[in-house]
Design a protein around this motif. Sequence first.
Motif, short mmCIF file in Angstrom:
data_model
loop_
_atom_site.label_atom_id
_atom_site.label_comp_id
_atom_site.label_asym_id
_atom_site.label_seq_id
_atom_site.Cartn_x
_atom_site.Cartn_y
_atom_site.Cartn_z
N CYS A 290 0.85 -1.20 0.00
CA CYS A 290 0.00 0.00 0.00
C CYS A 290 0.89 1.24 0.00
O CYS A 290 2.00 1.21 0.54
N THR A 342 0.50 -3.66 8.06
CA THR A 342 -0.59 -3.05 7.30
C THR A 342 -1.68 -4.09 7.02
O THR A 342 -1.43 -5.10 6.35
N ALA A 389 5.85 9.79 6.98
CA ALA A 389 6.18 9.64 5.55
C ALA A 389 7.36 8.69 5.40
O ALA A 389 8.41 8.88 6.02
N GLU A 469 1.32 14.35 1.12
CA GLU A 469 1.26 13.86 2.50
C GLU A 469 1.86 14.84 3.50
O GLU A 469 1.31 15.05 4.57
N VAL A 587 -0.94 1.25 9.48
CA VAL A 587 -2.37 1.26 9.21
C VAL A 587 -2.91 -0.16 9.44
O VAL A 587 -3.00 -0.97 8.53
C1 AGP Z 1 4.02 6.72 2.95
O1 AGP Z 1 4.73 7.86 3.16
C2 AGP Z 1 2.94 6.41 3.88
N1 AGP Z 1 3.33 6.50 5.22
C3 AGP Z 1 2.11 5.18 3.53
O2 AGP Z 1 1.71 5.31 2.20
C4 AGP Z 1 2.74 3.80 3.76
O3 AGP Z 1 3.76 3.56 2.85
C5 AGP Z 1 1.62 2.74 3.66
O4 AGP Z 1 0.67 2.98 4.64
C6 AGP Z 1 2.15 1.33 3.76
O5 AGP Z 1 2.75 1.10 5.00
P1 AGP Z 1 3.66 -0.17 5.23
O6 AGP Z 1 4.85 -0.05 4.34
O7 AGP Z 1 4.01 -0.12 6.68
O8 AGP Z 1 2.83 -1.37 4.88
#
Ligand code: AGP
Length: 590
Positions: A290, A342, A389, A469, A587
Amino acid sequence: MCGIIGVAKRRGNAVAEVLEGLKRLEYRGYDSAGLSVLSGGAIATVKRGGRVSGLEEGAAALSGGVAIGHTRWATHGEPSDQNAHPHTSGAFSIVHNGIIENFAELKAELLADGAEFLSQTDSEVIVKLIDKYYKGDALSAVAKAVERLKGSYALAVLCRDFDGIIAVKYKSPVVVGFSESGVTLCSDVPALPAEVTSVCVPEDGDFAVITAQSARFYNSSLTPVMRVRRPVFLDQFNSGLGCYAHYMIKEIHETQRTVRETCEGFFRTVDVKRLSEYVRGADRIIMTGCGTAYNAGLAARRFFSDRCGVFCQVEIASELRYFPPRVTPATLVLAISQSGETADTVEAVQELKKAGARVVAVTNCGYSAITRVAHMVVPVCAGAEVCVAATKSYTGQLAALYLISKLSCDVFDAQSELLSVCPRIGEVVKGAERAKEIAALCAQSKAVFFLGRGIDYAVAVEASLKLKEVSYVFSDGYPAGELKHGTLALVDENTLSVFVICDEALAEKCLNAASQIASRKGKVAVITCLDGVAEKLKGTATVWKIPDSPLNLSPFSSAVALQLVAYHAAIILGRDPDKPRNLAKSVTVE
Ligand code: AGP
């Protein structure tokens, strides 16, 4: 999303440790924060809307050997004092990370019983249920309550009649760390205190009964179970800001080290022979993730198409989960995730694994959920990434994926090729003045478009995510060839178009597109590793010439240049680049 912590100390005050832990956990959410402490058979709670620092005054008067804390990313109910955790009822106080999907029906039942609710959160039903079922045995009451829950939960529960913490894990992360001074439970390993020397990772459905001396684990039927205790070395995770103003800029400066350590970690820890069999034997490769992790896959697809001759696709994990492609036992899934927690990515690869595919996790967090799903783990050795970020973890993901892609060829070449990016990245990070110039243009624009072709397009998409972002300036990243198919209509003197031009074969086409924009009064900036671009665009564009690079390695330096642009745009606009509004780093909800 939301961080939880619980501390049971042999001696001294657990409150200070919970506060420190919450500061380390703030990247998981920073809408509100709170803590509860047990002292002399009573529980005291302090909680506030806003950041952890807002708790310090209220917490100064509190002390006790056992405490729990929470930092929130709001899902149900606005960020406010009332909705902050811990939530309390009767003898109990709880902190929760996750989502209770059936909370409305449970709340209606509890209201009918006469319960009163103080918050709009889904979490408050949990403490009310525990209190309802409590007949003198806290563990049984917690177990009865969680039997009623649908959704995901990592819980830490204080009971005024028990000198410890009861924790539960289901689909949301929790680890238990051990040190000389006691036991700490926490949402993830990097946020544990530096003195922790070993960790246990509970499984889904586990309960942990934690005291200052020990942690006992039980499965969902409350049968005692053993959970392996593994050593950890946490110093590297807790290095603080040092001389930097923000974690974002500190972490951008750690890119070279990340590439070197990822390379070293690959050859030290990965079973290269087995992984090359996976790559060479693959009927296709599916990369998924993601946000930035997905964008790393977009760039890395070019590494694979050049080298492997195997069909390679990149899918957004939240889509893949519901529309899975057909896989075979020879399909190789590369699951890319900095946090490894995630929810969309973990669930998507679980589905593909169930369907028979091989899963390799590419992750920065060795104890994370994704490592338990994967058949194999390729480490990204970025160390703790605190800024929401993703910067150094993106480049670390590129490094790991580059090495994997080279397994179909001569892997020893790959190592020296990859390490050659480090001096180029070093040159780029010295280019702050150029970055600031382009950042100032971004900050003045109502929209910023990032354009590129081929591998440069993948970098453009990531650059756009980074800028929006951290600066909140609207931006979009798209293939430069698409300009004339619609987006050109948006170009005027208030927009900026930033081209990434590192692919010599496609450079002329991008330069033409840049001229089309300039002739419509649109502002243009260019990041390029090619000679001659500045001369060709003289008077029409701001050009940042970064060091020459082989095409497939160019994202390592062009992406860093654009991360610097995003950082400086955030600073010019007075944003906090480390904690952008509405976001959290991990997330863990869908
Ligand atoms: C990127 O700057 C963000 N923080 C977000 O897009 C992030 O890369 C995404 O939520 C995936 O997270 P992860 O690599 O921990 O799975």
